[in-house]
Design a protein around this motif. Sequence first.
Motif, PDB file in Angstrom:
ATOM      1  N   ASP A  13       0.897  -1.324  -0.032  1.00 46.34           N
ATOM      2  CA  ASP A  13      -0.013  -0.191  -0.022  1.00 46.34           C
ATOM      3  C   ASP A  13       0.728   1.237  -0.026  1.00 46.34           C
ATOM      4  O   ASP A  13       0.236   2.518   0.005  1.00 46.34           O
ATOM      5  CB  ASP A  13      -0.941   0.128   1.090  1.00 46.34           C
ATOM      6  N   SER A  14       2.091   1.221   0.088  1.00 41.24           N
ATOM      7  CA  SER A  14       2.981   2.490  -0.037  1.00 41.24           C
ATOM      8  C   SER A  14       4.316   1.947  -0.636  1.00 41.24           C
ATOM      9  O   SER A  14       4.877   0.959  -0.295  1.00 41.24           O
ATOM     10  CB  SER A  14       3.388   2.819   1.296  1.00 41.24           C
ATOM     11  N   VAL A  17      10.150   5.044  -2.542  1.00 43.69           N
ATOM     12  CA  VAL A  17      10.437   6.192  -3.491  1.00 43.69           C
ATOM     13  C   VAL A  17      12.109   6.410  -3.564  1.00 43.69           C
ATOM     14  O   VAL A  17      12.567   6.865  -2.461  1.00 43.69           O
ATOM     15  CB  VAL A  17       9.852   7.437  -2.673  1.00 43.69           C
ATOM     16  N   ARG A 306      -1.813   7.140 -13.117  1.00 39.41           N
ATOM     17  CA  ARG A 306      -2.745   6.138 -12.271  1.00 39.41           C
ATOM     18  C   ARG A 306      -2.222   4.898 -12.878  1.00 39.41           C
ATOM     19  O   ARG A 306      -2.086   4.907 -14.181  1.00 39.41           O
ATOM     20  CB  ARG A 306      -4.165   6.559 -13.118  1.00 39.41           C
ATOM     21  N   LYS A 335      -3.804   1.907  -8.378  1.00 38.13           N
ATOM     22  CA  LYS A 335      -2.891   2.770  -7.250  1.00 38.13           C
ATOM     23  C   LYS A 335      -2.425   4.056  -7.851  1.00 38.13           C
ATOM     24  O   LYS A 335      -2.810   4.195  -9.187  1.00 38.13           O
ATOM     25  CB  LYS A 335      -1.311   2.249  -6.983  1.00 38.13           C
ATOM     26  N   SER A 336      -2.216   5.155  -7.208  1.00 34.81           N
ATOM     27  CA  SER A 336      -1.810   6.504  -7.869  1.00 34.81           C
ATOM     28  C   SER A 336      -0.577   6.785  -7.174  1.00 34.81           C
ATOM     29  O   SER A 336      -0.232   6.678  -6.163  1.00 34.81           O
ATOM     30  CB  SER A 336      -3.001   7.529  -7.378  1.00 34.81           C
ATOM     31  N   THR A 337       0.337   7.459  -8.060  1.00 38.98           N
ATOM     32  CA  THR A 337       1.716   7.799  -7.688  1.00 38.98           C
ATOM     33  C   THR A 337       1.723   9.106  -6.732  1.00 38.98           C
ATOM     34  O   THR A 337       0.800   9.771  -6.784  1.00 38.98           O
ATOM     35  CB  THR A 337       2.629   8.261  -8.940  1.00 38.98           C
ATOM     36  N   ARG A 338       2.532   8.757  -5.788  1.00 43.76           N
ATOM     37  CA  ARG A 338       2.560   9.979  -4.756  1.00 43.76           C
ATOM     38  C   ARG A 338       3.496  11.072  -4.912  1.00 43.76           C
ATOM     39  O   ARG A 338       3.130  12.207  -4.657  1.00 43.76           O
ATOM     40  CB  ARG A 338       2.732   9.311  -3.286  1.00 43.76           C
ATOM     41  N   SER A 339       4.771  10.520  -5.622  1.00 45.19           N
ATOM     42  CA  SER A 339       5.751  11.518  -5.731  1.00 45.19           C
ATOM     43  C   SER A 339       6.093  12.032  -6.960  1.00 45.19           C
ATOM     44  O   SER A 339       6.366  13.066  -7.486  1.00 45.19           O
ATOM     45  CB  SER A 339       7.074  11.093  -5.120  1.00 45.19           C
ATOM     46  N   GLU A 376       8.914   5.574  -8.091  1.00 43.70           N
ATOM     47  CA  GLU A 376       8.286   4.845  -7.172  1.00 43.70           C
ATOM     48  C   GLU A 376       8.056   3.272  -7.417  1.00 43.70           C
ATOM     49  O   GLU A 376       7.965   2.848  -8.718  1.00 43.70           O
ATOM     50  CB  GLU A 376       6.668   5.392  -7.247  1.00 43.70           C
ATOM     51  N   TRP A 378       6.512  -0.263  -6.360  1.00 45.06           N
ATOM     52  CA  TRP A 378       5.384  -0.717  -5.862  1.00 45.06           C
ATOM     53  C   TRP A 378       5.675  -2.480  -5.627  1.00 45.06           C
ATOM     54  O   TRP A 378       6.143  -2.924  -6.652  1.00 45.06           O
ATOM     55  CB  TRP A 378       4.007  -0.534  -6.399  1.00 45.06           C
TER      56      TRP A 378
END
Length: 396
Positions: A13-14, A17, A306, A335-339, A376, A378
């Motif tokens: 879930d995270s 990075v 996305r 999932k959606s990228t965060r950085s 990222e 995953w």
Amino acid sequence: MSHPPPSTIAAEDSPKVLSCGSSCTALTFTPSADSPFLLVGSEDGALRSYAFPFDKVHRAVKALGGEISCVKSSDQINDTGIDRSGIRQVLEFDIHKSQELILKKADAKSVICLLQDQGEDDVLNDIAVESGRVAFTSDSGVVGVYNLESKGNTPMKTKHSRISSAVKFIPNTSGREIVSSGYDCTILHHEIAKGSTESRRDIPPAPASSGSVNMCPPFVLSVSISGTGMLAAGTADGRVWICKAPFVGPNGGKPTPGKQIKWKGMSKLDGRTQWEVTVAQGPVTAIEILQLGDDEILLSLSLSGRLQAHRISSLLTTNLTNNEQDFAALPIWEKSTRSVIKTNGMASSPVTAFEGKNGRWIAVGGVGAGGKGFVEIWFLPDSALEVPTDSRSTHK
């Protein structure tokens, strides 16, 4: 191999990075499932290799003199990483066999100029490596194949009328056939020895939806093809076009061991062997077809970050009425990228084990806040891709 504590690596879930300085422009995993390396190319001309758990640089190549637009690693050429830099050439490195931690351009095992017969303004976009050959695409629309042994360069007879974007070798054909895509909204299927076009597909504009028309043309930005003959192509208007065609023997019959195998191509498709899935509101930056049991998994990445997986079960025969297409495309993971704000590419590792689960590492690269480059990573477990048996009768 021993794994570090979970807090130091990506969880389901995270993501993990990585900061790359300048924009991450290309990435790939090495073929080894036991100890995969992640290769990351950047806009500043640096190529970095990260070993599991992907928390620090293992080796690097610096000062290549230009943006790295593509990086490949193949066990068919001694686990050598091939990256394109300097706009018109491919540099080959034995990066993981070097005793040096930081390599430079002069350390390249070989330098291949793929566009020597093209105009000075032409630049490379993508490469693929198989059976001692390097297939490539360029801004002028050229598609070609370079033989690493003979040093010969074979241009395909049909080129794209606009930028040629992506290229892939077709599995099971022993490196004899490739597919390419382009900004002319076409997919071309080439036979390398003759340079001929075996089949093609023109992607039409998206139909009007809710009274509005998507103004972005269906440029074909990415393409993937599986060992079962399923091809997927991602477009700039948010769609993925998919087709399924069989592999055949020399005379069009059933493939025979020891005989040449051909992909039947895109010439004769119907509603049961072609379809499309809308996965984004904007460009589909990258796609990949993963095999899971008897089904294919369509992994897609949008420009805005996305990341989705659809499980595709084709050739189902239950409850087909009103010209429904004979397949199921089920969204099963997202999932959606965060950085990463704007993506440039995606890569998946071979199937590996992590915390008692089989799955794959998925790396997404691009640019984040302030123009900085990020990757990222995953972990996508196979269990997240499973669909209950009663869901398989659902058609879209």
